[in-house]
Design a protein around this motif. Sequence first.
Motif, short mmCIF file in Angstrom:
data_model
loop_
_atom_site.label_atom_id
_atom_site.label_comp_id
_atom_site.label_asym_id
_atom_site.label_seq_id
_atom_site.Cartn_x
_atom_site.Cartn_y
_atom_site.Cartn_z
N LEU A 60 0.86 -1.18 0.00
CA LEU A 60 0.00 0.00 0.00
C LEU A 60 0.91 1.24 0.00
CD1 LEU A 60 -2.55 -1.25 2.66
CD2 LEU A 60 -2.87 -1.20 0.19
N TRP A 106 -7.52 -0.97 5.30
CA TRP A 106 -6.94 -0.70 3.98
C TRP A 106 -6.63 -1.98 3.24
CZ3 TRP A 106 -2.80 3.07 6.15
CH2 TRP A 106 -3.36 4.33 6.32
N SER A 110 -8.26 -3.25 -0.32
CA SER A 110 -7.45 -3.45 -1.52
C SER A 110 -7.38 -4.90 -1.95
CB SER A 110 -6.05 -2.88 -1.31
OG SER A 110 -5.35 -3.65 -0.36
N LYS A 111 -7.32 -5.84 -1.03
CA LYS A 111 -7.16 -7.25 -1.40
C LYS A 111 -8.48 -7.99 -1.52
CE LYS A 111 -2.82 -6.68 -1.50
NZ LYS A 111 -2.28 -6.17 -2.72
N ASN A 116 -9.38 0.29 -5.54
CA ASN A 116 -8.23 1.18 -5.56
C ASN A 116 -8.50 2.24 -4.50
OD1 ASN A 116 -6.09 2.85 -6.03
ND2 ASN A 116 -6.78 3.49 -8.07
N ILE A 117 -7.81 2.16 -3.36
CA ILE A 117 -8.13 3.04 -2.25
C ILE A 117 -7.45 4.40 -2.35
CG2 ILE A 117 -8.74 1.21 -0.66
CD1 ILE A 117 -5.98 1.37 0.53
#
Length: 121
Positions: A60, A106, A110-111, A116-117
């Motif tokens: 990240l 987060w 994302s995973k 898309n953060i």
Amino acid sequence: MEIEKRFAFFDSVPPVRMFKGSPEMAARLKAMPWKERLLVLNNWFAFFFTFIYVGFFLKLWKQALMIFGLAMLAGVIGAIFDLSDNVIRALGFSISYLFSLRANYWYYLSKAKGKNIGWML
């Protein structure tokens, strides 16, 4: 095993806003034993290794840059205002703890969700 527990928890509650969870999330957390609550909420690697762990291990990068930038900003503010070492250290611990609380969410977004953060705090 731990990742699945964290992801299952975040799947079962409504999305987390900036720094405030939902009432359902608070109720679920109160029902958990304290050890499981710590597992879900905190990421101790992110607390102790901050931007290194978030950037290199969780991949990240934008969040790692934010952590690094805030840490540098705290240092610069401390130097400008000639703050004591204890105050600067407290700022550093606060920044580390803040990001240790956010790292699991987060990573989940994302995973698990594939989002898309961006520069999300």
